[in-house]
Design an enzyme around this catalytic site. Structure first.
Site, PDB file in Angstrom:
ATOM      1  CG  ASP A 187      -9.456  -5.808   5.650  1.00 12.99           C
ATOM      2  OD1 ASP A 187      -9.997  -4.934   6.344  1.00 12.99           O
ATOM      3  OD2 ASP A 187      -8.725  -5.543   4.675  1.00 12.99           O
ATOM      4  CB  SER A 192     -11.732  -9.137  -3.310  1.00 13.76           C
ATOM      5  OG  SER A 192     -10.617  -8.376  -3.693  1.00 13.76           O
TER       6      SER A 192
HETATM    7  C1  GLA Z   1      -6.777  -2.515   4.437  1.00  8.58           C
HETATM    8  C2  GLA Z   1      -6.083  -3.415   5.466  1.00  8.58           C
HETATM    9  C3  GLA Z   1      -6.738  -3.297   6.844  1.00  8.58           C
HETATM   10  C4  GLA Z   1      -6.909  -1.855   7.277  1.00  8.58           C
HETATM   11  C5  GLA Z   1      -7.511  -1.016   6.145  1.00  8.58           C
HETATM   12  C6  GLA Z   1      -7.513   0.450   6.477  1.00  8.58           C
HETATM   13  O1  GLA Z   1      -8.071  -2.951   4.181  1.00  8.58           O
HETATM   14  O2  GLA Z   1      -6.123  -4.755   5.058  1.00  8.58           O
HETATM   15  O3  GLA Z   1      -5.999  -4.037   7.795  1.00  8.58           O
HETATM   16  O4  GLA Z   1      -5.700  -1.320   7.735  1.00  8.58           O
HETATM   17  O5  GLA Z   1      -6.814  -1.175   4.921  1.00  8.58           O
HETATM   18  O6  GLA Z   1      -8.310   0.686   7.577  1.00  8.58           O
END
Ligand code: GLA
Length: 368
Positions: A153, A108
């Site tokens: 993300d 989110s």
């Molecule tokens: C979070 C982080 C990502 C990634 C994941 C694990 O979502 O924001 O950059 O490292 O954890 O894969």
């Protein structure tokens, strides 16, 4: 103007984006909706349907708010925009509504950051590229929230495409869109409803462990620029130089990179059972070697191993709570979800929230 910004899933390739590895995420059909309106003056008002809003003044220096305030995701992005495009923003109001569960590993946070960056870019014709916005959003999380996240993300939320997985090389940012052909299986998230409070501090510690490992490797093999590209044999040869924990972390990273590369091949050949087996392998590594799981997540993954209708299951995202991601045969979906919810409740006295997801487009305007 209204912007819709999605959450993301990640099929495989966990905790390796900040190690220069490959990941396999996608944007989903759960969103944050953000309404933007220009106005006069310099004070901006950010409101949310689910929590308290806040004001800030564009003419005053922007500083992070204290106490993990959610507004840091927003003002961090604004700070990044002001640095790249000074003097182009003027006052605006912003209303946020979300159907993305917070703290459940669906990102989110990236949805909010990327939605703000996308909306302001459109509203003020800032001429920021996708990559500019992705990097502004990631930096907001580093500098204003304090999580030294990778780029997965923000990339998935911005670049996502309907029915496509994104095979992203996090070192070069080259990517390939892979058709998400997983029939007769469905992607189902099972939200443990355990909020991942530890996630930010432990996340940064994992990152430090990986940096320690890379330093040791580079002192012998300076040609390696990031951990995910180091062959497993080299890590094993250097085992005595690592402390036990750092050795486990490094081993996990290179094994997960291998699994992800393999997974991106088998899914394109329609070998879904093999794909699912790699997901199980990923969870095992995350739980035992990277140590970012928790009893609730482990319970759900173990449970699914006794049901042939589930071909793959693992924790997703940063860990310490949040969701598992599962590939479940569509004919047995309802019965499986009913059974696992019941047994989860008995075990932990917590409700499980199942979420069937569709792979959808990235951030977009839904109303001008
Ligand atoms: C979070 C982080 C990502 C990634 C994941 C694990 O979502 O924001 O950059 O490292 O954890 O894969």
């Amino acid at each position: 103007m209204t912007v819709q910004s999605p959450g993301r899933i990640n099929l495989i390739g966990e905790h390796i984006d900040y190690n220069g590895g490959h990941v396999l995420p996608a944007a989903i059909n759960l969103n944050i909706t953000i309404g933007f309106k220009k106005k006069t003056g310099s004070v901006c008002h950010i409101t949310s349907k689910s929590t308290d809003g806040f004001l800030f003044n564009l003419e005053e220096p922007i500083k992070p708010k204290s106490n993990n305030h959610w507004g840091n995701y927003v003002i961090g992005v604004i700070d990044g925009i002001l640095k790249l495009r000074p003097n182009l923003l003027s006052a605006f109001d912003c209303e946020i509504e979300s159907n993305l569960p917070i703290g459940s590993g669906i990102s989110s946070s990236a949805a909010l950051e990327c939605g703000i960056a996308f909306g302001l870019n459109e509203l003020f014709n800032l001429d920021l590229t996708d990559l500019d916005r992705i990097k502004i959003a990631q930096k907001a999380e580093h500098d204003f929230v304090g999580t030294k996240c990778g780029i997965m993300d923000q990339f998935a939320v911005t670049m996502g495409q309907k029915k496509k997985l994104i095979l992203l090389n996090c070192e070069t940012l080259d990517y390939q869109l892979i058709p998400a052909d997983i029939n007769p299986y469905k992607i189902v998230l099972l939200n443990t409803n355990v909020a991942h409070n530890l996630a930010s501090s432990e996340y940064n510690l994992r990152r430090e462990d990986c940096e320690k490992a890379l330093k040791i490797i580079q002192s012998h093999f300076p040609e390696y620029k990031h951990l995910a590209e180091v062959p497993l044999d080299i890590i094993k040869t250097l085992e005595k130089e690592f402390d036990e924990v750092v050795f486990k972390r490094a081993t996990y990273v290179v094994e997960e990179e291998n699994r992800t590369q393999m997974a991106s091949k088998v899914i394109q050949n329609g070998e879904l059972t093999q794909f699912g087996a790699l997901m199980y392998g990923s969870h095992e590594g995350l739980s035992k070697k990277y140590e970012v799981s928790c009893p609730e997540l482990d319970f759900l993954v173990d449970y699914s191993k006794n049901h042939t209708s589930v071909i793959g299951s693992r924790m997703m995202g940063g860990g310490f709570g949040g969701c598992t991601i599962n590939l479940i045969h569509r004919d047995f979906l309802d019965s499986y979800v009913a059974a696992v919810s019941n047994d989860y409740k008995n075990q932990f006295n917590l409700s499980l929230s199942p979420i069937e997801v569709e792979i959808s487009n990235g951030v977009s305007i839904i109303e001008l």
